[in-house]
Write a protein that holds these residues in place. Structure first.
Motif, PDB file in Angstrom:
ATOM      1  N   THR A  79      63.793  29.895  48.100  1.00 42.42           N
ATOM      2  CA  THR A  79      62.584  30.600  47.676  1.00 42.42           C
ATOM      3  C   THR A  79      62.890  32.047  47.304  1.00 42.42           C
ATOM      4  OG1 THR A  79      62.076  31.249  49.956  1.00 42.42           O
ATOM      5  CG2 THR A  79      61.132  29.170  49.171  1.00 42.42           C
ATOM      6  N   VAL A  80      61.885  32.666  46.683  1.00 44.34           N
ATOM      7  CA  VAL A  80      61.890  34.118  46.462  1.00 44.34           C
ATOM      8  C   VAL A  80      60.694  34.693  47.208  1.00 44.34           C
ATOM      9  CG1 VAL A  80      63.047  34.013  44.232  1.00 44.34           C
ATOM     10  CG2 VAL A  80      60.567  33.845  44.320  1.00 44.34           C
ATOM     11  N   GLN A  81      60.765  35.978  47.525  1.00 46.76           N
ATOM     12  CA  GLN A  81      59.698  36.616  48.290  1.00 46.76           C
ATOM     13  C   GLN A  81      59.318  37.938  47.644  1.00 46.76           C
ATOM     14  OE1 GLN A  81      60.576  37.279  52.430  1.00 46.76           O
ATOM     15  NE2 GLN A  81      58.464  37.741  52.962  1.00 46.76           N
ATOM     16  N   GLY A 128      54.640  39.949  50.488  1.00 48.65           N
ATOM     17  CA  GLY A 128      55.150  39.021  51.478  1.00 48.65           C
ATOM     18  C   GLY A 128      55.075  37.556  51.133  1.00 48.65           C
ATOM     19  N   TYR A 129      54.495  37.198  49.991  1.00 47.30           N
ATOM     20  CA  TYR A 129      54.376  35.788  49.621  1.00 47.30           C
ATOM     21  C   TYR A 129      55.750  35.213  49.304  1.00 47.30           C
ATOM     22  CZ  TYR A 129      49.462  37.071  49.135  1.00 47.30           C
ATOM     23  OH  TYR A 129      48.196  37.536  49.365  1.00 47.30           O
ATOM     24  N   ARG A 130      55.966  33.937  49.681  1.00 50.56           N
ATOM     25  CA  ARG A 130      57.254  33.289  49.478  1.00 50.56           C
ATOM     26  C   ARG A 130      57.028  31.909  48.857  1.00 50.56           C
ATOM     27  NH1 ARG A 130      62.419  33.593  51.871  1.00 50.56           N
ATOM     28  NH2 ARG A 130      61.720  35.144  53.386  1.00 50.56           N
ATOM     29  N   ALA A 142      47.244  33.427  45.204  1.00 54.69           N
ATOM     30  CA  ALA A 142      48.044  34.636  45.433  1.00 54.69           C
ATOM     31  C   ALA A 142      49.514  34.341  45.683  1.00 54.69           C
ATOM     32  CB  ALA A 142      47.457  35.420  46.606  1.00 54.69           C
ATOM     33  N   GLU A 143      49.848  33.174  46.247  1.00 55.12           N
ATOM     34  CA  GLU A 143      51.247  32.919  46.591  1.00 55.12           C
ATOM     35  C   GLU A 143      52.146  32.800  45.354  1.00 55.12           C
ATOM     36  OE1 GLU A 143      52.002  29.991  49.640  1.00 55.12           O
ATOM     37  OE2 GLU A 143      50.031  30.359  50.514  1.00 55.12           O
ATOM     38  N   ALA A 170      49.726  45.406  43.576  1.00 56.37           N
ATOM     39  CA  ALA A 170      50.054  46.017  44.865  1.00 56.37           C
ATOM     40  C   ALA A 170      49.222  45.438  46.000  1.00 56.37           C
ATOM     41  CB  ALA A 170      49.837  47.524  44.793  1.00 56.37           C
ATOM     42  N   LYS A 171      48.060  44.844  45.677  1.00 61.54           N
ATOM     43  CA  LYS A 171      47.169  44.364  46.725  1.00 61.54           C
ATOM     44  C   LYS A 171      46.334  43.211  46.184  1.00 61.54           C
ATOM     45  CE  LYS A 171      43.565  45.917  49.938  1.00 61.54           C
ATOM     46  NZ  LYS A 171      42.700  47.056  50.367  1.00 61.54           N
ATOM     47  N   VAL A 172      46.092  42.222  47.041  1.00 62.54           N
ATOM     48  CA  VAL A 172      45.248  41.083  46.681  1.00 62.54           C
ATOM     49  C   VAL A 172      44.011  41.109  47.572  1.00 62.54           C
ATOM     50  CG1 VAL A 172      45.083  38.575  46.533  1.00 62.54           C
ATOM     51  CG2 VAL A 172      47.246  39.711  46.002  1.00 62.54           C
TER      52      VAL A 172
END
Length: 517
Positions: free
Chosen positions: A184-186, A191-193, A258-259, A275-277
């Protein structure tokens, strides 16, 4: 087999007999079964013969070929050629295996003399080079998106846009854990992966180069273009996704899940400044707080307009499929049917209305493709999940009988209300009566939880209903329009000039922008 879903079965079955005096859905759009998983005697569906013994025709893709042939991909990883699918009755349908050993193909396209399909890990071109109806050349067209091994990482497509590009959409992985996380990537700040490019729409150029275009998809199982060649996809209710939706795919758009932003910091990403969800706010508020978030073209109110949206098909038949040329049709998995969508551009952006169209299919509608005669082939498979219908899988054909149903053809936004265009002239007295209409607006919660109820519901006042000179349209003046809200219309009192009520009196308009005067 009949499956009862939250008491909604009676509503869905009653849709077959909604109209007063003008017949049923089946009178206008009968279903002819080319093949199903079991024989039946349902006169509405006219089910005939099954596929050959041992062939589970769990249709995952359909392509219309030259010479009145079809190709269908199936979930077990094969592509079959079908002859005789247009016959009535289809008593001499013949099946021939064209390709095998594919990894869950979930789409099929006939393009430049070959068949293309999206497998889990690549887009593949399959060609018959010696004319024996068997693929002897399998070429990788594109690959490189993440595959961690999670069951939910489906890949759908391809479909073709106006510029000759191929499009593929990629499911998000749900709850990745263990060894899957090694692939995975993050996102460093959010912080989503996820596996790289999971939850993204991919565009592949004619020379084979591909790029991630737009993000925020959960389960984008339907892809299709409109008459202009712009690309759309459907999404299904789940975490971050309030209810089923239709979206316009374009560069740099973020839709809702969002992920998918796990890949946003990659060099190729067109989305780098998120920058923010927001989480736990009404969707119109989320759009204000997050500039990258673009609203759906259409929200499909849950259960009222299906529970699991699938494929997209544009009617290009120029009247061979009835009065709906240029409109989009969307498959429905759980309730085994098809919905209809009208879209228009307001200030350069698409928005529009959805309408019920056809229920009572033999199983879940996963794929749709328009035949050369204007009829529509429906690829069916419930894939072990619940759906209405007497079969588990199969292939059906939906025709236009030649009779035009009394329907709302278009619902167009106006600065102070809506214009309704009908398929037949209306009765002036009933159509001019404001009591013939009810309208309410609602929105949804944008949050990481699964789905959303309809929130902030308001009944609106229909102040005036003006019938056009030719009686083919009605101009409704509505007080209290709200941008970024769904406006649900019930026109139960409107009649045509023979006293028939509408076959489907419901319409749901997603009013992202109110037109300027």
């Amino acid at each position: 087999m009949v499956i009862r879903i939250s008491g909604f079965l009676c509503i869905q079955l009653c849709a077959l007999t909604l109209a007063c005096g003008q017949g049923t859905e089946a009178d206008y759009y009968p279903l002819l079964s080319v093949s199903t998983s079991q024989t039946a005697t349902d006169s509405r569906s006219k089910l005939w013969k099954p596929a050959p013994d041992g062939l589970p025709l769990e249709v995952s893709g359909i392509a219309v070929l030259p010479n009145q042939r079809l190709a269908v991909s199936i979930r077990k990883g094969e592509v079959w050629l079908v002859d005789g699918a247009y016959d009535e009755p289809p008593n001499n349908v013949r099946y021939h295996r064209f390709a095998s050993a594919l990894h869950e193909p979930l789409g099929l396209l006939w393009h430049q003399g070959a068949l293309y399909t999206a497998q889990r890990s690549e887009l593949t071109r399959m060609a018959d080079t010696n004319g024996d109806d068997v693929a002897d050349e399998y070429l990788t067209v594109a690959k490189g998106w993440g595959v961690t091994g999670h069951y939910h990482e489906y890949a759908y497509g391809p479909k073709l846009d106006a510029n000759g590009n191929l499009w593929v959409t990629l499911n998000i992985g749900l709850g990745l854990r263990g060894d899957q996380l090694n692939h995975t990537v993050q996102h460093s700040r959010l912080g989503y992966r996820q596996g790289i490019w999971r939850g993204w729409g991919i565009r592949i150029s004619p020379n084979g180069d591909w790029e991630p275009v737009c993000a925020g998809m959960r389960s984008p199982s339907g892809i299709g273009s409109n008459l202009e060649g712009d690309m759309f996809y459907t999404d299904q209710q789940g975490n971050w996704v309030a209810t089923n939706t239709l979206h316009h795919m374009r560069d740099g758009a973020f839709f809702h899940h969002a992920e998918a932003l796990a890949s946003a910091e990659q060099p190729e990403s067109p989305l780098k400044d998120v920058a923010k969800v927001p989480n736990g706010v009404p969707f119109p508020v989320a759009v204000q707080q997050m500039p990258a978030l673009v609203p759906p073209v259409v929200w499909f109110p849950y259960k009222r307009m299906g529970q699991s949206a699938t494929d997209i098909m544009c009617d290009r038949s120029e009247g061979k499929f009835g009065p709906f040329h240029g409109q989009l049709f969307v498959g429905e998995f759980t309730l085994a049917g098809v919905q209809r969508v009208f879209v228009e551009r307001i200030e350069g952006e698409y928005q529009g209305a959805c309408f019920p169209f056809r229920s009572g299919c033999a199983s879940a509608v996963l794929r749709m493709e328009q035949g050369t005669d204007g009829s529509v082939f429906l690829g069916l498979t419930n894939r072990g999940w619940s759906s209405l219908g007497e079969a588990s899988y199969g292939l059906q054909r939906m025709k236009w009988s030649g009779k035009t149903p009394f329907e709302i053809l278009e619902m167009r936004a106006k600065p102070d209300g809506f214009e309704l265009v009908f398929t037949r002239p209306v009765d002036r007295q009933s159509a001019a009566d404001i009591g013939s209409y009810k309208i309410a607006s609602h929105t949804y919660q944008y949050h990481a939880a699964y789905g959303s109820d309809e929130i902030d519901v308001q009944d609106l006042e229909v102040a005036k209903a003006e019938v056009s000179e030719d009686a083919m349209s009605v101009r409704l003046t509505v007080k209290g329009l709200r941008p970024l809200y769904v406006h649900a219309l019930e026109a139960a009192g409107v009649q045509d000039q023979k006293g028939n009520t509408l076959l489907h009196p419901q319409a749901y308009y997603t009013l992202n922008q109110i037109p300027k005067p």
